[in-house]
Design a protein around this motif. Sequence first.
Motif, PDB file in Angstrom:
ATOM      1  N   ARG A  88      70.595  -1.782 133.421  1.00  0.00           N
ATOM      2  CA  ARG A  88      71.724  -0.843 133.353  1.00  0.00           C
ATOM      3  C   ARG A  88      71.299   0.523 133.892  1.00  0.00           C
ATOM      4  NH1 ARG A  88      76.577  -1.924 130.604  1.00  0.00           N
ATOM      5  NH2 ARG A  88      77.036   0.164 131.390  1.00  0.00           N
ATOM      6  N   ASN A 128      76.090  -6.602 134.566  1.00  0.00           N
ATOM      7  CA  ASN A 128      76.639  -6.853 133.235  1.00  0.00           C
ATOM      8  C   ASN A 128      76.481  -8.304 132.787  1.00  0.00           C
ATOM      9  OD1 ASN A 128      77.440  -4.370 132.237  1.00  0.00           O
ATOM     10  ND2 ASN A 128      79.435  -4.435 133.255  1.00  0.00           N
ATOM     11  N   MET A 180      74.554   3.730 131.327  1.00  0.00           N
ATOM     12  CA  MET A 180      73.801   2.932 130.367  1.00  0.00           C
ATOM     13  C   MET A 180      74.384   3.146 128.965  1.00  0.00           C
ATOM     14  SD  MET A 180      69.941   3.492 128.920  1.00  0.00           S
ATOM     15  CE  MET A 180      69.044   3.249 130.432  1.00  0.00           C
TER      16      MET A 180
END
Length: 459
Positions: free
Chosen positions: A64, A244, A405
């Motif tokens: 992320r 993701n 993030m």
Amino acid sequence: MADKNTAPDSLQRGLSKRHVTMIAIGGTIGTGLFLGAGDSISLTGPSILFVYLLTGIFLYIMMRAIGELLYADPDNNSFVSFVSKYLGPGAGHFVGWSYWITLILPAMAELTAIGKYVQFWLPTVPAWLIEIVVMLLLVGVNLVAVKFFGEAEFWFSSIKIIAILGIIITGILMMITGFKTPGVHGGVVSFANITHHFQLFPNGGMNFMMAFPMVFFAFVGIEFVGLMSAETKNPREVMPKVINTVLFRILVFYVGALAIIMSIYDWHYLPADQSPFVFIFKLIGIDWAAALLNFVVLTAAMSALNTLIYSAGRDVYALALENTGKWQDYFKRLSTKAIPARAILFSAILIMLTPVINALPIFESAFNFFASATAAITLVIYSLIMIAHRKYRASADFIEDGFKMPFYKVASPLTLLFFLFIFGTLFLDKTDTIAALGGIAWTVGYGWYSHKKYGMKFN
């Protein structure tokens, strides 16, 4: 309009979402899962699932961080450039060439493995000939066009995914039908095989701790997607979606597969020195399980080598863009297909020294040492990426409504502490200790050189 014979000055966006998704999956599934799962299960039993899950969560957080940086600057050629931008050119130089080494040595190891896998079917063909043919094939794929690389990786990854989903579906069907595995230690297939008399440290706390570096290094390569933004169509749309799914892939392909294997057969009696996939397939009557797995691990190794060649070329190209000089000018030139061909060929020539190195026993111990040390260096590289992300967050470049993030204030420092913890666990095993000391020596030595030559800032 530019002359069609004029070399372009930027990479071509030839990778689709389908390609990037499969490449990202391929980066998290290696031969370690197929061949080394028995070893990791034997260390600490069902609690290995917690080790995979915890490690996977922190590596997802790192992804992320990379995703947030790529979203802020999708035209950037790699995460190496972000380290240069936010930590200084010295740090970027250190990370770039250190990362290149962590690509070249594993590529040599994968090429060696491929030679052995092919000899399963062609035992009379010398390994060196197989290795040369494979390298010529994969370098050709990488030089034609980036979409051809993406297409090859799509199918390589598909085979790995089908194999893992096959074992998961087989296990679920066994549970539904009440299948009983044969043998002295056989029994009804059930998740109860995991939960019955469950212990977090069945073989002691030391073995539980030693499982962490083994699992961490099984995930190395997860960051490959961070080199593809500049060649991906619609990167601000594609990259967040792909990143993701990292945690989901870890849950399914690692945690899910190992949970099913331990549900099919009592983990105490799974052989540590052979693939549990072969063992399980033989249990259900597939006598050609060894040949099947050999095909799967061959494609997994081909996939890894294909991606390592791609990544090594892009890494050298990104480094060339960082500074000016003769070698930088040479490697920053792209082919008419918008491919960093010179950087790819430079990396490929070194990888093709593999047959020579394998033929000289004097290099064997040194090669193993450097290969192990590069694994430790990866922890340093990951940590510097996280620090660069923290500097980005404090900079004017920070995009408040970007692909951020989650839980940054807590997640970022915890991830850095986790990487430090993994490095510390290397000292629990003699072989890993040598690797850790080698990694420290490289970091101090080459880090000092990079600092002196290029300058390094951490403020």
